[in-house]
Design a protein around this motif. Structure first.
Motif, PDB file in Angstrom:
ATOM      1  N   GLY A 114      -8.758  19.520  20.005  1.00 50.27           N
ATOM      2  CA  GLY A 114     -10.174  19.188  19.994  1.00 50.27           C
ATOM      3  C   GLY A 114     -10.544  17.901  20.717  1.00 50.27           C
ATOM      4  N   PRO A 115      -9.813  16.798  20.498  1.00 43.86           N
ATOM      5  CA  PRO A 115     -10.174  15.547  21.180  1.00 43.86           C
ATOM      6  C   PRO A 115     -10.174  15.666  22.707  1.00 43.86           C
ATOM      7  CG  PRO A 115      -8.711  15.086  19.349  1.00 43.86           C
ATOM      8  CD  PRO A 115      -8.753  16.580  19.482  1.00 43.86           C
ATOM      9  N   VAL A 116      -9.272  16.465  23.257  1.00 43.93           N
ATOM     10  CA  VAL A 116      -9.226  16.663  24.708  1.00 43.93           C
ATOM     11  C   VAL A 116     -10.435  17.464  25.177  1.00 43.93           C
ATOM     12  CG1 VAL A 116      -7.925  17.707  26.605  1.00 43.93           C
ATOM     13  CG2 VAL A 116      -6.715  16.494  24.782  1.00 43.93           C
ATOM     14  N   VAL A 117     -10.807  18.488  24.409  1.00 45.62           N
ATOM     15  CA  VAL A 117     -11.976  19.293  24.764  1.00 45.62           C
ATOM     16  C   VAL A 117     -13.229  18.419  24.761  1.00 45.62           C
ATOM     17  CG1 VAL A 117     -13.389  21.280  24.118  1.00 45.62           C
ATOM     18  CG2 VAL A 117     -10.907  21.370  23.801  1.00 45.62           C
ATOM     19  N   VAL A 118     -13.355  17.590  23.736  1.00 43.83           N
ATOM     20  CA  VAL A 118     -14.512  16.694  23.640  1.00 43.83           C
ATOM     21  C   VAL A 118     -14.518  15.688  24.790  1.00 43.83           C
ATOM     22  CG1 VAL A 118     -15.572  14.860  22.259  1.00 43.83           C
ATOM     23  CG2 VAL A 118     -14.762  16.958  21.151  1.00 43.83           C
ATOM     24  N   GLN A 119     -13.345  15.132  25.097  1.00 44.67           N
ATOM     25  CA  GLN A 119     -13.247  14.148  26.172  1.00 44.67           C
ATOM     26  C   GLN A 119     -13.627  14.762  27.519  1.00 44.67           C
ATOM     27  OE1 GLN A 119     -10.699  13.868  28.802  1.00 44.67           O
ATOM     28  NE2 GLN A 119     -11.712  12.000  29.547  1.00 44.67           N
ATOM     29  N   LYS A 120     -13.293  16.045  27.702  1.00 46.44           N
ATOM     30  CA  LYS A 120     -13.634  16.736  28.944  1.00 46.44           C
ATOM     31  C   LYS A 120     -15.084  17.223  28.952  1.00 46.44           C
ATOM     32  CE  LYS A 120      -9.005  18.418  30.181  1.00 46.44           C
ATOM     33  NZ  LYS A 120      -9.030  17.923  31.579  1.00 46.44           N
ATOM     34  N   GLN A 121     -15.767  17.021  27.828  1.00 43.05           N
ATOM     35  CA  GLN A 121     -17.180  17.412  27.697  1.00 43.05           C
ATOM     36  C   GLN A 121     -17.376  18.915  27.897  1.00 43.05           C
ATOM     37  OE1 GLN A 121     -19.295  14.732  30.388  1.00 43.05           O
ATOM     38  NE2 GLN A 121     -19.501  13.216  28.760  1.00 43.05           N
ATOM     39  N   ILE A 122     -16.416  19.694  27.392  1.00 41.08           N
ATOM     40  CA  ILE A 122     -16.533  21.148  27.401  1.00 41.08           C
ATOM     41  C   ILE A 122     -17.168  21.571  26.084  1.00 41.08           C
ATOM     42  CG2 ILE A 122     -15.286  23.334  27.566  1.00 41.08           C
ATOM     43  CD1 ILE A 122     -13.001  21.787  28.906  1.00 41.08           C
ATOM     44  N   PRO A 123     -18.204  22.393  26.103  1.00 43.40           N
ATOM     45  CA  PRO A 123     -18.789  22.877  24.849  1.00 43.40           C
ATOM     46  C   PRO A 123     -17.712  23.488  23.945  1.00 43.40           C
ATOM     47  CG  PRO A 123     -20.195  23.440  26.678  1.00 43.40           C
ATOM     48  CD  PRO A 123     -18.940  22.880  27.285  1.00 43.40           C
ATOM     49  N   LEU A 124     -17.785  23.161  22.654  1.00 35.18           N
ATOM     50  CA  LEU A 124     -16.730  23.527  21.711  1.00 35.18           C
ATOM     51  C   LEU A 124     -17.332  24.214  20.488  1.00 35.18           C
ATOM     52  CD1 LEU A 124     -13.927  23.338  20.306  1.00 35.18           C
ATOM     53  CD2 LEU A 124     -14.484  20.973  19.735  1.00 35.18           C
ATOM     54  N   VAL A 125     -16.748  25.355  20.117  1.00 29.92           N
ATOM     55  CA  VAL A 125     -17.080  26.048  18.877  1.00 29.92           C
ATOM     56  C   VAL A 125     -15.793  26.195  18.078  1.00 29.92           C
ATOM     57  CG1 VAL A 125     -17.853  28.218  17.831  1.00 29.92           C
ATOM     58  CG2 VAL A 125     -19.056  27.296  19.820  1.00 29.92           C
ATOM     59  N   PHE A 126     -15.814  25.790  16.815  1.00 27.89           N
ATOM     60  CA  PHE A 126     -14.628  25.933  15.976  1.00 27.89           C
ATOM     61  C   PHE A 126     -14.902  26.912  14.844  1.00 27.89           C
ATOM     62  CE2 PHE A 126     -16.769  22.009  14.382  1.00 27.89           C
ATOM     63  CZ  PHE A 126     -17.120  22.457  13.109  1.00 27.89           C
ATOM     64  N   LEU A 127     -13.828  27.341  14.194  1.00 26.94           N
ATOM     65  CA  LEU A 127     -13.951  28.167  12.986  1.00 26.94           C
ATOM     66  C   LEU A 127     -12.738  27.924  12.107  1.00 26.94           C
ATOM     67  CD1 LEU A 127     -11.944  30.972  13.023  1.00 26.94           C
ATOM     68  CD2 LEU A 127     -13.376  31.420  15.003  1.00 26.94           C
ATOM     69  N   GLY A 128     -12.886  28.247  10.819  1.00 28.90           N
ATOM     70  CA  GLY A 128     -11.767  28.131   9.891  1.00 28.90           C
ATOM     71  C   GLY A 128     -11.341  26.705   9.617  1.00 28.90           C
ATOM     72  N   ILE A 129     -12.271  25.754   9.677  1.00 23.89           N
ATOM     73  CA  ILE A 129     -11.913  24.347   9.492  1.00 23.89           C
ATOM     74  C   ILE A 129     -12.067  23.966   8.027  1.00 23.89           C
ATOM     75  CG2 ILE A 129     -12.414  21.975  10.170  1.00 23.89           C
ATOM     76  CD1 ILE A 129     -11.183  23.836  12.355  1.00 23.89           C
ATOM     77  N   ASN A 130     -10.969  23.538   7.415  1.00 25.35           N
ATOM     78  CA  ASN A 130     -10.966  23.176   6.006  1.00 25.35           C
ATOM     79  C   ASN A 130     -11.307  21.709   5.773  1.00 25.35           C
ATOM     80  OD1 ASN A 130      -9.897  25.617   4.354  1.00 25.35           O
ATOM     81  ND2 ASN A 130      -8.586  25.546   6.153  1.00 25.35           N
ATOM     82  N   ASP A 131     -10.867  20.842   6.645  1.00 27.62           N
ATOM     83  CA  ASP A 131     -11.162  19.426   6.492  1.00 27.62           C
ATOM     84  C   ASP A 131     -12.525  19.119   7.113  1.00 27.62           C
ATOM     85  OD1 ASP A 131     -10.842  16.775   5.777  1.00 27.62           O
ATOM     86  OD2 ASP A 131      -8.833  16.618   6.639  1.00 27.62           O
ATOM     87  N   ASN A 132     -12.995  17.889   6.912  1.00 24.47           N
ATOM     88  CA  ASN A 132     -14.210  17.446   7.588  1.00 24.47           C
ATOM     89  C   ASN A 132     -13.904  17.354   9.080  1.00 24.47           C
ATOM     90  OD1 ASN A 132     -16.352  15.940   8.702  1.00 24.47           O
ATOM     91  ND2 ASN A 132     -16.658  14.815   6.802  1.00 24.47           N
ATOM     92  N   PRO A 133     -14.634  18.080   9.940  1.00 30.45           N
ATOM     93  CA  PRO A 133     -14.309  18.053  11.373  1.00 30.45           C
ATOM     94  C   PRO A 133     -14.376  16.654  11.974  1.00 30.45           C
ATOM     95  CG  PRO A 133     -16.433  19.112  10.978  1.00 30.45           C
ATOM     96  CD  PRO A 133     -15.768  18.964   9.645  1.00 30.45           C
ATOM     97  N   ARG A 134     -15.099  15.752  11.343  1.00 28.15           N
ATOM     98  CA  ARG A 134     -15.163  14.367  11.833  1.00 28.15           C
ATOM     99  C   ARG A 134     -13.812  13.666  11.730  1.00 28.15           C
ATOM    100  NH1 ARG A 134     -20.288  14.903   9.476  1.00 28.15           N
ATOM    101  NH2 ARG A 134     -22.023  14.367  10.876  1.00 28.15           N
ATOM    102  N   GLN A 135     -12.927  14.216  10.910  1.00 28.31           N
ATOM    103  CA  GLN A 135     -11.575  13.668  10.828  1.00 28.31           C
ATOM    104  C   GLN A 135     -10.783  13.943  12.104  1.00 28.31           C
ATOM    105  OE1 GLN A 135     -10.328  11.810   8.280  1.00 28.31           O
ATOM    106  NE2 GLN A 135     -12.299  11.949   7.227  1.00 28.31           N
ATOM    107  N   TYR A 136     -11.245  14.909  12.888  1.00 22.63           N
ATOM    108  CA  TYR A 136     -10.507  15.327  14.071  1.00 22.63           C
ATOM    109  C   TYR A 136     -11.188  14.932  15.383  1.00 22.63           C
ATOM    110  CZ  TYR A 136      -8.460  18.486  10.550  1.00 22.63           C
ATOM    111  OH  TYR A 136      -7.867  19.015   9.434  1.00 22.63           O
ATOM    112  N   ILE A 137     -12.512  15.058  15.419  1.00 25.63           N
ATOM    113  CA  ILE A 137     -13.244  14.852  16.677  1.00 25.63           C
ATOM    114  C   ILE A 137     -14.571  14.145  16.412  1.00 25.63           C
ATOM    115  CG2 ILE A 137     -12.253  16.862  17.850  1.00 25.63           C
ATOM    116  CD1 ILE A 137     -14.867  18.369  17.161  1.00 25.63           C
ATOM    117  N   ALA A 138     -15.147  13.615  17.463  1.00 25.49           N
ATOM    118  CA  ALA A 138     -16.503  13.074  17.392  1.00 25.49           C
ATOM    119  C   ALA A 138     -17.484  14.233  17.534  1.00 25.49           C
ATOM    120  CB  ALA A 138     -16.730  12.050  18.498  1.00 25.49           C
ATOM    121  N   LEU A 139     -18.412  14.348  16.596  1.00 26.20           N
ATOM    122  CA  LEU A 139     -19.378  15.436  16.640  1.00 26.20           C
ATOM    123  C   LEU A 139     -20.559  15.070  17.522  1.00 26.20           C
ATOM    124  CD1 LEU A 139     -19.402  16.605  12.912  1.00 26.20           C
ATOM    125  CD2 LEU A 139     -17.990  17.403  14.813  1.00 26.20           C
TER     126      LEU A 139
END
Length: 325
Positions: free
Chosen positions: A102-127
């Motif tokens: 996820g951090p690489v996708v965000v850094q590349k500014q590619i639109p991102l859709v996730f699913l099945g996330i159990n933790d707070n997504p903010r723990q992984y990436i900047a929203l």
């Protein structure tokens, strides 16, 4: 004009794309796990039944079966696939993919859709407005309430999971980070295991330790004495055969003949549907909708297991339940 095609591929091997080398893929779908994993089959079916785009590449990281020490290497391969396919949008399924890729996708500014996330997504990436998706939240409190309706004398429940990142994410967000809690007057203890042998011991001793029922959650990462993964079917069937108390589950692939009795299950299919709807919205409107949490739990029970345990569904549950063999 390029010809687009929908296709499935294992780790993007054997893919056939009818397009010039400069053509960018519409959707790159990266799975944390492997395509044969029951949860993946469920959400993937929902996604493919709903998605309107036809140019999709899939990549599996296989983190249920490889060692955790190999996770970074799996992430590197997924990132390489992003660089190769140059997708217009990336879909990341489950926590490991969002955390590691996820951090690489965000850094590349590619639109991102996730699913099945159990933790707070903010723990992984900047929203941001460039990120959307579907959260996964096991319905612990509602599961305990439905179990109490089914077995009114229940006073103490054991919840069992494997010892992997997804389980800790579930513990943090759905269980309030509590290994012990009381819900609807029922004591609920949660135990995590890395070894199948320890799991077996906990099951065999569950009744002696005062539990009235057990709910099994994740168990795909359990290892045998040779440090090999124990198959899902082996775990669920052994557990069903040897448990001295009624056995329930959070996911419907754990329910059925020679498996768990039933439970209020998370709908993997719905996770895939919602993620695909978000992708469809992006390609039609040019923007992503807000992050959502599908809350449609489904009551699922096995007829064979109900008969084995001499349990009759009360009308309040039977009218809403899906009955499987």
């Amino acid at each position: 004009m390029s010809v687009k095609c929908r296709f499935n591929c294992l780790a993007v091997i054997g893919c056939l794309v009818f397009s010039p080398p400069s053509y960018a893929t519409e959707v790159l779908f990266i799975h944390s796990y492997h395509l044969d994993y029951p949860w993946v089959k469920e959400y993937r079916q929902g996604f493919m039944d709903t998605i309107e785009q036809s140019d999709i590449i899939e990549h599996q990281m296989d983190t249920k079966r490889i060692a955790s020490s190999d996770f970074n290497q799996a992430a590197d391969k997924a990132i390489q696939q992003i660089q190769t396919s140059e997708p217009k949008l990336v879909v990341l399924a489950d926590d490991n993919a969002l955390k590691l890729v996820g951090p690489v996708v965000v850094q590349k500014q590619i639109p991102l859709v996730f699913l099945g996330i159990n933790d707070n997504p903010r723990q992984y990436i900047a929203l941001s407005k460039n990120v959307s998706g579907a959260l996964e939240r096991p319905l612990l409190k509602r599961s305990v309430s439905s179990l109490k309706t089914l077995l009114p004398t229940t006073k103490k429940i054991l919840v069992m999971m494997d010892d992997n990142p997804t389980s800790y994410a579930i513990l943090a967000t759905s269980f309030d980070n509590k290994l012990k809690q009381t819900i609807a007057g029922i004591k609920v203890d949660t135990l995590l295991f890395s070894r199948f042998l320890d799991w077996q011991t906990a099951i065999e001793q569950s009744k002696a330790n005062g539990y009235d029922a057990v709910i099994i959650a994740n168990y795909a990462a359990l290892k045998d004495t040779n440090d090999n993964n124990v198959s899902l079917d082996s775990v669920s069937q052994w557990t069903s055969e040897h448990t001295p108390i009624p056995l329930f589950a959070f996911w419907d692939y754990s329910i059925g003949h020679d498996k768990a009795i039933g439970g209020l299950t998370i709908n993997g299919y719905q996770q895939g549907v919602v993620a695909a709807q978000h992708v469809n919205h992006f390609f039609s409107a040019g923007s992503l909708p807000s992050i959502s949490t599908p809350n449609r739990g489904e009551l699922v029970y096995s007829q064979q297991q109900l008969q084995k345990w001499h349990i009759t569904l009360p009308s309040t549950l039977e009218s809403r339940a899906k009955i499987v063999p």
